[in-house]
Design an enzyme around this catalytic site. Structure first.
Site, PDB file in Angstrom:
ATOM      1  N   GLU A   1      -6.694   0.507  -3.406  1.00 42.65           N
ATOM      2  CA  GLU A   1      -6.407  -0.922  -3.200  1.00 42.65           C
ATOM      3  C   GLU A   1      -7.322  -1.560  -2.156  1.00 42.65           C
ATOM      4  O   GLU A   1      -6.991  -2.563  -1.543  1.00 42.65           O
ATOM      5  CB  GLU A   1      -4.920  -1.116  -2.833  1.00 42.65           C
ATOM      6  CG  GLU A   1      -4.004  -0.703  -3.975  1.00 42.65           C
ATOM      7  CD  GLU A   1      -2.546  -0.514  -3.572  1.00 42.65           C
ATOM      8  OE1 GLU A   1      -2.251  -0.592  -2.360  1.00 42.65           O
ATOM      9  OE2 GLU A   1      -1.712  -0.263  -4.454  1.00 42.65           O
TER      10      GLU A   1
ATOM     11  N   ASP B   1       0.865   5.788   0.309  1.00 47.03           N
ATOM     12  CA  ASP B   1       1.854   4.767   0.633  1.00 47.03           C
ATOM     13  C   ASP B   1       2.849   5.368   1.617  1.00 47.03           C
ATOM     14  O   ASP B   1       3.216   6.539   1.505  1.00 47.03           O
ATOM     15  CB  ASP B   1       2.615   4.331  -0.615  1.00 47.03           C
ATOM     16  CG  ASP B   1       1.810   3.411  -1.520  1.00 47.03           C
ATOM     17  OD1 ASP B   1       0.959   2.684  -0.995  1.00 47.03           O
ATOM     18  OD2 ASP B   1       2.030   3.447  -2.737  1.00 47.03           O
TER      19      ASP B   1
ATOM     20  N   HIS C   1       0.557   1.651   4.320  1.00 49.00           N
ATOM     21  CA  HIS C   1      -0.277   2.805   4.000  1.00 49.00           C
ATOM     22  C   HIS C   1      -0.487   3.678   5.234  1.00 49.00           C
ATOM     23  O   HIS C   1      -0.351   3.229   6.376  1.00 49.00           O
ATOM     24  CB  HIS C   1      -1.649   2.360   3.476  1.00 49.00           C
ATOM     25  CG  HIS C   1      -1.606   1.687   2.156  1.00 49.00           C
ATOM     26  ND1 HIS C   1      -2.485   0.674   1.793  1.00 49.00           N
ATOM     27  CD2 HIS C   1      -0.784   1.866   1.080  1.00 49.00           C
ATOM     28  CE1 HIS C   1      -2.210   0.256   0.570  1.00 49.00           C
ATOM     29  NE2 HIS C   1      -1.176   0.969   0.116  1.00 49.00           N
TER      30      HIS C   1
END
Length: 588
Positions: free
Chosen positions: A335, A359, A526
């Site tokens: 991401e 995550d 994260h």
């Protein structure tokens, strides 16, 4: 060709001759050579070769000697200097005050000659002149003829050198973002000033359509693609679609997505590192790459609603092997979370090991686990754990399938990874068709469960307006438990994703009073996770970069520049913030 940075070892000596200097020459040079040998024997560059030091064959007693030492390093790539001394010296005449490199002084703790006195005077000078420096001083008095290095001195010498060498290796390269902000995540909005001023990195940007252009236009090495495709098909197990219900694709469609994903692996690597094979095909501009040591891929949603996701790319880039065999992992962020990518980079070059992008998904209390599964947690997980499952991508190394000499799960430096390690890892890893509720364009997610009790460190850099970057970290262990109970928890989210359950070590202080508190104080969605407990090294490195640490559970004494003591010795966290603010980002 990569030019690795070196550490200069500077043996400084009492400049008074007619007996004083002469009596100390052998001891002073021996200290320098001993320090250099220790560093060379214990530390490696990211390419696996021993760290190199520059050691003169003379001592530095007066300003003229210091100038001669400087001439010796002309044209060399120097990232740090370690000054060593067993005696009194003419401090400001012989110290290196270059603010562009890291500094440390090792003062011999003896009574015959006052090396510790020089150390104290040197620390005062560095503070007065605004240059940060680490002070190294053994706990126990040694005799002048004792050439051994005490364990406490050895630990500090290596901690200093390890962090300085890591910084020296990645500085001067680039972060390559492919795409830009992902799904409103602030960390994927790249902050050029942070990367340049704090890490010494440039920023390069490529639109995601360049991936499509290269994949669909054949801008890759076709021969290597066939090799990579054969390796993935032969070595990596691809499971059936377990997340999309009855809405499965045809085998032909799966095959097309798989082949596209393998091509993406080559293309992203070429964008970052370049590829001379493309030049041979007449694609000289595309062959150059972006000199990127770290990167990230936006993916969602402009790409993943349309094309296969980058889970395979992100997984294999961060893994210490591929179709070519063992090779250095390439730090690559899911991401395009640039701050998580930056944290992974620091940890990777500090430990020489692959990093896990995760995550920070859920805190599972012991009560919640027992309510949902009927299982009572024990061991490291007795107080609950953090669910660190990333949404489809993770380094294969993080499975913990490799074993050390004692049979414990580990992540090895890439040059130690054997064919047996690769086979063991691939036996634990699966690829599954991606969940098309999230990824309309399909793709393949990585799935494994991280081995139980593997020591791990989770870290994250966040940026706070008005303050700047801040580092937080937590040491702990991977957790597994009853297989049926784990499956109930895994299936609640996505069974095709990689699973790492993490239990931080609690010490009753600050954020570490409970596992819930660690989750509650974590600064982002994260985390960067690596093998081992290396929080103390990270804290030393952060001080070098002038990034304060807001949260940690490191046990034992911390090692920061001696200047930090002048900002307070009672509240070390406040002193760290004040010192970092005063000295400012290392790269300006």
């Amino acid at each position: 060709m990569t030019i690795n940075p070196k550490i200069v070892i500077r043996p400084i000596i009492d400049g008074r001759e007619a007996g004083v200097r002469e009596s100390l020459e052998e001891k002073t040079l021996k200290m320098a050579r001993t320090a250099a040998d220790l560093i060379k024997q214990e530390l490696r560059y990211f390419d696996g070769t021993p760290v190199e030091c520059i050691v003169p064959d003379f001592t530095i007693g007066r300003a003229g000697d210091a100038a001669k030492m400087e001439e010796l390093t002309v044209g060399q790539k120097v990232c740090a200097e370690l000054t060593v001394t067993p005696c009194w010296d003419y401090v400001t005449e012989v110290l290196d005050m270059d603010p562009r490199i890291q500094h440390a002084v090792w003062g011999f703790n003896g009574t015959e000659r006052p090396g510790a006195v020089t150390l104290a005077a040197a620390m005062a000078a560095y503070a007065q002149f605004g240059v940060s420096a680490f002070g190294i001083y053994g706990r126990d008095v040694q005799d002048l003829d004792d050439d051994s290095v005490p364990e406490d001195v050895k630990e500090k010498l290596l901690r200093f050198a390890r962090a300085a060498i890591a910084i020296g290796q990645f500085a001067g390269s680039n972060y390559l973002q492919i795409g830009s902000q992902c799904m409103g995540i602030a960390g994927s909005m790249i902050d050029r000033d942070f990367f340049k001023s704090y890490l010494g990195l440039g920023v390069e940007s490529v639109d995601m359509t360049e991936i499509a252009h290269r994949v669909e236009g054949g801008v890759f090495d076709e021969e290597e693609y066939q090799e990579a495709l054969a390796w993935f098909k032969d070595k990596v197990t691809v499971g059936d679609d377990i997340v999309n219900g009855g809405e499965t694709l045809s085998q032909e469609e799966y095959d097309e997505q798989f082949e596209y994903s393998v091509k993406m692996c080559l293309v992203v690597r070429d964008l970052m590192k370049g590829n001379p094979k493309l030049a041979e095909a007449g694609l000289r501009e595309q062959a150059r790459g972006h000199n990127a040591i770290v990167g990230g891929f936006q993916g969602q949603r402009q790409w993943t609603d349309w094309k296969p996701n980058a889970d395979m790319v992100e997984s294999i880039m961060n893994t210490s092997f591929d179709w070519t065999g063992n090779r250095p992992p390439i730090t690559f962020a899911t991401e395009n979370d640039t701050l998580n990518g930056a944290t992974m980079l620091l940890s990777q070059y500090l430990t020489n090991r692959a990093q896990l992008f995760s995550d920070v998904r859920t805190f599972w209390s012991p009560e919640s686990v027992e309510r949902v599964t009927g299982h009572k947690l024990e061991g490291h997980g007795a107080n609950g754990f953090l669910d660190l499952r990333n949404s489809g991508a993770s380094s294969f190394d993080a499975s913990g399938a490799m074993l050390d000499e004692e049979g414990n799960p580990t992540v090895k430096p890439w040059w130690e990874v054997t064919e047996g390690d690769i086979e063991a890892t691939l036996d634990h890893v699966r690829l599954y068709p991606a969940n098309r509720n999230y990824f309309l364009g399909g793709g393949f997610s990585t799935q494994f469960i991280t081995a139980n009790a593997m020591p791990m460190t989770m870290a994250r850099i966040n940026i706070c307006k008005g303050l700047g970057p801040v580092l937080q970290l937590a040491e702990g262990w991977a957790v597994t438990f009853d297989e049926e109970a784990m499956k109930k928890i895994i299936d609640r989210t996505d069974p095709a994703w990689p699973t790492t359950f993490f239990a931080p070590r609690l010490n009753g202080k600050g954020a570490f009073t409970s596992v819930y508190s660690v989750m509650d104080h974590w600064g982002a969605n994260h985390g960067a996770i690596g093998f081992g407990h290396y929080g103390a090294d990270l804290i030393s490195m952060a001080a070098m970069l002038r990034i304060p640490v807001s949260m940690h559970n490191v046990e034992g004494e911390l090692f920061r520049p001696r200047n930090w003591d002048l900002f307070g010795t009672d509240n070390l966290e406040s002193a760290d913030y004040a010192a970092c603010r005063t000295y400012g980002p290392f790269f300006g």
